[in-house]
Design an enzyme around this catalytic site. Sequence first.
Site, PDB file in Angstrom:
ATOM      1  N   HIS A  80      78.616  27.388  75.699  1.00  0.00           N
ATOM      2  CA  HIS A  80      78.534  26.892  74.325  1.00  0.00           C
ATOM      3  C   HIS A  80      78.087  27.991  73.371  1.00  0.00           C
ATOM      4  O   HIS A  80      76.949  28.467  73.437  1.00  0.00           O
ATOM      5  CB  HIS A  80      77.528  25.734  74.287  1.00  0.00           C
ATOM      6  CG  HIS A  80      77.382  25.071  72.966  1.00  0.00           C
ATOM      7  ND1 HIS A  80      76.173  24.991  72.312  1.00  0.00           N
ATOM      8  CD2 HIS A  80      78.283  24.451  72.170  1.00  0.00           C
ATOM      9  CE1 HIS A  80      76.326  24.327  71.180  1.00  0.00           C
ATOM     10  NE2 HIS A  80      77.606  23.999  71.066  1.00  0.00           N
ATOM     11  N   HIS A  90      79.100  28.753  63.190  1.00  0.00           N
ATOM     12  CA  HIS A  90      78.971  27.301  63.230  1.00  0.00           C
ATOM     13  C   HIS A  90      78.702  26.701  61.854  1.00  0.00           C
ATOM     14  O   HIS A  90      79.389  25.775  61.415  1.00  0.00           O
ATOM     15  CB  HIS A  90      77.849  26.890  64.184  1.00  0.00           C
ATOM     16  CG  HIS A  90      77.643  25.408  64.254  1.00  0.00           C
ATOM     17  ND1 HIS A  90      76.801  24.736  63.379  1.00  0.00           N
ATOM     18  CD2 HIS A  90      78.167  24.470  65.072  1.00  0.00           C
ATOM     19  CE1 HIS A  90      76.821  23.449  63.662  1.00  0.00           C
ATOM     20  NE2 HIS A  90      77.644  23.256  64.685  1.00  0.00           N
TER      21      HIS A  90
END
Length: 259
Positions: free
Chosen positions: A8, A50
């Site tokens: 991740h 992100h």
Amino acid sequence: MRPQVVAHRGASHENAEHTLRAYQRAIEVGADALECDVRLTADGHLVCVHDRNLQRTAATKGVVSTMNLADLDELDFASWKNPWAELDDEARDDDPAHSRVLTLRKLLETVADAGRRVEIAIETKHPTRFGGLVERRLVQLLADFGWTSPDSPARVMSFSVTALQRVNRLAPQVPVVALVEKAHHWPMLKRVVDRDWIIGPGVKELREHPGFGRHLRLADREIHVWTVNTAEDLQLCVELGVAAVITDKPAYVLELLDV
């Protein structure tokens, strides 16, 4: 079969997320796949970031979509992870490239040069001022690598069904993952997602709503779960027979799976 272990934002527990070092480390420890989030810069480059703004990871209030790649390349995307590194005499000297913004193209090159098959799960972030241009740019980039065919190592994820529908139209052979933020969204969501789409629930929802995971399994859905960082959560995923676990700790999860 054991679930695929997906790093991740790279091996992000021990390294600054979305940096080249985080992804190189994930490959080194044996991750089966890498996960990244992508945003489009003002001059049309896909970068691995992100958040909409850069306050958390680059200590600036700048917004990714309003900045050119050259502007982003001047920022430090790694120091936030270890703010005391300059005071550590034993800290290793780092390649400046490891702290700069990472373009998706560079990440795809890293995957292509891994020396083994490494897959990549790419999440497009919405809403965005660029709308469907994000998916168009993404598919163009995958095509540059020859990764729009059935054997492509790439898949596209999003919380936006519309974004995934765009990918289906532009590159129908690239797998897509419909991310699910809340279990109670599923009854409505399942009416609009295609039968062959992968479903991506958060592990918290699987813990708190056991029937949700069982329902997905009974419906014979392929499941990719985020973000799995504990032995208990991994065991839950194994018992459900999920196909992939997305984790900040790929080395730890691989060890738990006794790989």
